[in-house]
Write a protein that holds these residues in place. Structure first.
Motif, PDB file in Angstrom:
ATOM      1  N   ILE A  18      18.730  53.458   3.175  1.00 29.19           N
ATOM      2  CA  ILE A  18      19.449  54.347   3.863  1.00 29.19           C
ATOM      3  C   ILE A  18      19.815  55.574   3.508  1.00 29.19           C
ATOM      4  O   ILE A  18      19.928  56.711   3.964  1.00 29.19           O
ATOM      5  CB  ILE A  18      20.695  53.373   4.437  1.00 29.19           C
ATOM      6  CG1 ILE A  18      20.311  52.142   5.213  1.00 29.19           C
ATOM      7  CG2 ILE A  18      21.717  54.088   5.121  1.00 29.19           C
ATOM      8  CD1 ILE A  18      21.261  51.004   5.211  1.00 29.19           C
ATOM      9  N   TYR A 107      23.518  44.011  21.512  1.00 27.47           N
ATOM     10  CA  TYR A 107      22.640  45.256  21.538  1.00 27.47           C
ATOM     11  C   TYR A 107      21.068  44.555  21.544  1.00 27.47           C
ATOM     12  O   TYR A 107      19.996  45.378  21.666  1.00 27.47           O
ATOM     13  CB  TYR A 107      22.756  46.512  20.601  1.00 27.47           C
ATOM     14  CG  TYR A 107      23.988  46.895  20.796  1.00 27.47           C
ATOM     15  CD1 TYR A 107      24.605  47.377  22.068  1.00 27.47           C
ATOM     16  CD2 TYR A 107      24.931  47.283  19.739  1.00 27.47           C
ATOM     17  CE1 TYR A 107      25.710  48.094  22.126  1.00 27.47           C
ATOM     18  CE2 TYR A 107      25.998  47.960  19.969  1.00 27.47           C
ATOM     19  CZ  TYR A 107      26.492  48.403  21.195  1.00 27.47           C
ATOM     20  OH  TYR A 107      27.726  48.894  21.259  1.00 27.47           O
ATOM     21  N   GLU A 113      19.839  45.796  11.335  1.00 24.74           N
ATOM     22  CA  GLU A 113      19.686  46.980  12.064  1.00 24.74           C
ATOM     23  C   GLU A 113      20.988  47.608  12.253  1.00 24.74           C
ATOM     24  O   GLU A 113      21.184  48.631  12.235  1.00 24.74           O
ATOM     25  CB  GLU A 113      18.886  46.749  13.187  1.00 24.74           C
ATOM     26  CG  GLU A 113      17.407  46.709  12.955  1.00 24.74           C
ATOM     27  CD  GLU A 113      16.665  46.207  14.413  1.00 24.74           C
ATOM     28  OE1 GLU A 113      16.092  47.397  15.021  1.00 24.74           O
ATOM     29  OE2 GLU A 113      16.641  45.157  14.665  1.00 24.74           O
ATOM     30  N   GLU A 114      22.010  46.443  12.842  1.00 25.80           N
ATOM     31  CA  GLU A 114      23.222  47.276  13.120  1.00 25.80           C
ATOM     32  C   GLU A 114      23.986  47.607  11.793  1.00 25.80           C
ATOM     33  O   GLU A 114      24.851  48.611  11.971  1.00 25.80           O
ATOM     34  CB  GLU A 114      24.230  45.931  13.797  1.00 25.80           C
ATOM     35  CG  GLU A 114      25.244  46.283  14.226  1.00 25.80           C
ATOM     36  CD  GLU A 114      25.407  47.409  15.504  1.00 25.80           C
ATOM     37  OE1 GLU A 114      26.507  47.724  15.841  1.00 25.80           O
ATOM     38  OE2 GLU A 114      24.402  47.646  16.150  1.00 25.80           O
ATOM     39  N   GLU A 116      22.510  48.830   8.979  1.00 27.45           N
ATOM     40  CA  GLU A 116      21.962  50.019   9.024  1.00 27.45           C
ATOM     41  C   GLU A 116      22.666  51.108   9.613  1.00 27.45           C
ATOM     42  O   GLU A 116      22.863  52.379   9.366  1.00 27.45           O
ATOM     43  CB  GLU A 116      20.588  50.078   9.051  1.00 27.45           C
ATOM     44  CG  GLU A 116      19.544  49.457   8.027  1.00 27.45           C
ATOM     45  CD  GLU A 116      18.270  49.521   8.161  1.00 27.45           C
ATOM     46  OE1 GLU A 116      17.584  50.035   9.020  1.00 27.45           O
ATOM     47  OE2 GLU A 116      17.450  48.887   7.286  1.00 27.45           O
ATOM     48  N   TYR A 117      22.688  50.904  10.925  1.00 27.93           N
ATOM     49  CA  TYR A 117      23.124  52.028  11.949  1.00 27.93           C
ATOM     50  C   TYR A 117      24.491  52.286  11.573  1.00 27.93           C
ATOM     51  O   TYR A 117      24.943  53.579  11.259  1.00 27.93           O
ATOM     52  CB  TYR A 117      23.134  51.785  13.416  1.00 27.93           C
ATOM     53  CG  TYR A 117      23.576  52.459  14.098  1.00 27.93           C
ATOM     54  CD1 TYR A 117      23.563  53.666  14.489  1.00 27.93           C
ATOM     55  CD2 TYR A 117      24.871  52.188  14.760  1.00 27.93           C
ATOM     56  CE1 TYR A 117      24.261  54.630  15.292  1.00 27.93           C
ATOM     57  CE2 TYR A 117      25.852  53.017  15.532  1.00 27.93           C
ATOM     58  CZ  TYR A 117      25.188  54.497  15.849  1.00 27.93           C
ATOM     59  OH  TYR A 117      25.913  55.468  16.523  1.00 27.93           O
ATOM     60  N   THR A 120      24.896  54.303   8.302  1.00 31.40           N
ATOM     61  CA  THR A 120      24.291  55.835   8.631  1.00 31.40           C
ATOM     62  C   THR A 120      25.207  56.451   9.402  1.00 31.40           C
ATOM     63  O   THR A 120      25.689  57.546   8.977  1.00 31.40           O
ATOM     64  CB  THR A 120      23.071  55.671   9.475  1.00 31.40           C
ATOM     65  OG1 THR A 120      21.976  55.000   8.820  1.00 31.40           O
ATOM     66  CG2 THR A 120      22.643  56.999   9.903  1.00 31.40           C
ATOM     67  N   HIS A 121      25.898  56.075  10.328  1.00 31.04           N
ATOM     68  CA  HIS A 121      27.153  56.498  11.157  1.00 31.04           C
ATOM     69  C   HIS A 121      28.341  56.795  10.033  1.00 31.04           C
ATOM     70  O   HIS A 121      28.722  58.038  10.319  1.00 31.04           O
ATOM     71  CB  HIS A 121      27.527  55.824  12.146  1.00 31.04           C
ATOM     72  CG  HIS A 121      28.455  56.284  13.100  1.00 31.04           C
ATOM     73  ND1 HIS A 121      28.127  57.001  14.256  1.00 31.04           N
ATOM     74  CD2 HIS A 121      29.948  56.295  13.153  1.00 31.04           C
ATOM     75  CE1 HIS A 121      29.397  57.378  14.944  1.00 31.04           C
ATOM     76  NE2 HIS A 121      30.079  56.899  14.151  1.00 31.04           N
ATOM     77  N   ARG A 141      24.271  62.259  17.230  1.00 32.12           N
ATOM     78  CA  ARG A 141      23.346  61.122  17.538  1.00 32.12           C
ATOM     79  C   ARG A 141      22.033  61.637  17.339  1.00 32.12           C
ATOM     80  O   ARG A 141      21.042  60.961  16.988  1.00 32.12           O
ATOM     81  CB  ARG A 141      23.368  61.283  19.051  1.00 32.12           C
ATOM     82  CG  ARG A 141      24.648  60.528  19.584  1.00 32.12           C
ATOM     83  CD  ARG A 141      25.000  59.102  19.125  1.00 32.12           C
ATOM     84  NE  ARG A 141      26.096  58.569  19.373  1.00 32.12           N
ATOM     85  CZ  ARG A 141      27.561  58.392  18.526  1.00 32.12           C
ATOM     86  NH1 ARG A 141      27.193  58.538  17.454  1.00 32.12           N
ATOM     87  NH2 ARG A 141      28.387  57.723  19.020  1.00 32.12           N
ATOM     88  N   GLU A 144      21.421  60.991  13.830  1.00 36.01           N
ATOM     89  CA  GLU A 144      21.166  59.574  13.506  1.00 36.01           C
ATOM     90  C   GLU A 144      19.883  58.831  14.104  1.00 36.01           C
ATOM     91  O   GLU A 144      19.013  58.152  13.340  1.00 36.01           O
ATOM     92  CB  GLU A 144      22.225  58.524  14.293  1.00 36.01           C
ATOM     93  CG  GLU A 144      23.395  58.693  13.949  1.00 36.01           C
ATOM     94  CD  GLU A 144      24.663  58.306  15.001  1.00 36.01           C
ATOM     95  OE1 GLU A 144      25.826  58.241  14.410  1.00 36.01           O
ATOM     96  OE2 GLU A 144      24.294  58.065  16.199  1.00 36.01           O
ATOM     97  N   LYS A 145      19.316  59.614  15.090  1.00 34.70           N
ATOM     98  CA  LYS A 145      17.857  59.398  15.383  1.00 34.70           C
ATOM     99  C   LYS A 145      16.876  59.651  14.360  1.00 34.70           C
ATOM    100  O   LYS A 145      15.819  58.888  14.189  1.00 34.70           O
ATOM    101  CB  LYS A 145      17.460  59.957  16.785  1.00 34.70           C
ATOM    102  CG  LYS A 145      18.256  59.398  18.061  1.00 34.70           C
ATOM    103  CD  LYS A 145      17.840  60.138  19.076  1.00 34.70           C
ATOM    104  CE  LYS A 145      18.845  59.714  20.506  1.00 34.70           C
ATOM    105  NZ  LYS A 145      18.496  60.576  21.638  1.00 34.70           N
ATOM    106  N   ARG A 148      17.010  57.360  11.655  1.00 36.10           N
ATOM    107  CA  ARG A 148      16.236  55.610  12.163  1.00 36.10           C
ATOM    108  C   ARG A 148      14.890  55.874  11.949  1.00 36.10           C
ATOM    109  O   ARG A 148      14.255  54.916  11.574  1.00 36.10           O
ATOM    110  CB  ARG A 148      16.909  55.386  13.510  1.00 36.10           C
ATOM    111  CG  ARG A 148      18.165  54.688  13.420  1.00 36.10           C
ATOM    112  CD  ARG A 148      18.549  53.953  14.733  1.00 36.10           C
ATOM    113  NE  ARG A 148      18.146  54.636  15.932  1.00 36.10           N
ATOM    114  CZ  ARG A 148      19.240  55.423  16.772  1.00 36.10           C
ATOM    115  NH1 ARG A 148      20.509  55.444  16.106  1.00 36.10           N
ATOM    116  NH2 ARG A 148      18.834  55.970  17.794  1.00 36.10           N
TER     117      ARG A 148
END
Length: 156
Positions: A18, A107, A113-114, A116-117, A120-121, A141, A144-145, A148
């Motif tokens: 990350i 989700y 994965e959550e 990591e997101y 990152t956020h 966003r 973030e994409k 990912r």
């Protein structure tokens, strides 16, 4: 070339990939350090209430050490008050494991994965990005994409 180091003493979490993905996406060159802390629902609600005036549980809180750095390539000379050795201290991220579990289920992806997101956020917030208006939200966003996408190809 520097790096981004994320320190977490609460639990063992995969952080290197990350950190690399965020660092690469933002084009940074200095050495950075961020802190990652985990709280339960009650703990993060208290933090949210005391620091933001919002009396509810949340998934992630970010506490940046620096202001006005969004989109800038930083050097130690830019942040002399936040230096820890050769590292620029970016701030702290607090995650709620209960929210990670429930949101992963909601989700339809894994807790990893959550997590990591949300890390990152939180890191993007530490680097000065936000989502208070539509333009800023789109920029965040999009980053973030990109991150990912990199995460899918980065090996530990």
């Amino acid at each position: 070339m520097g790096k981004l180091k994320i320190e977490c003493f609460d639990k063992k979490v995969k952080l290197r990939k990350i950190a690399k993905a965020v660092y690469k996406t933002l084009g940074q060159k200095a050495y950075f350090k961020a802190e990652l802390v985990f709280q339960d629902g009650e703990g993060i609600t208290a933090l949210n209430r005391n620091t933001r005036g919002v009396d509810s549980v949340t998934d992630v809180l970010s506490y940046p050490s620096l202001e006005g750095i969004r989109g800038k390539i930083l050097s130690p000379e830019d942040c002399p008050t936040e230096l820890e050795g050769k590292y620029i201290f970016l701030g702290s991220i607090v995650l709620c494991e209960e929210k990670i579990r429930s949101q992963a289920q909601e989700y339809g992806h894994s807790e990893e994965e959550e997590r990591e997101y949300l890390i990152t956020h939180g890191l993007l917030h530490l680097f000065g990005y936000d989502h208070l208006n539509d333009a800023d939200k789109k920029e965040m966003r999009d980053l973030e994409k990109q991150i990912r996408f990199i995460l899918r190809g980065v090996k530990e």
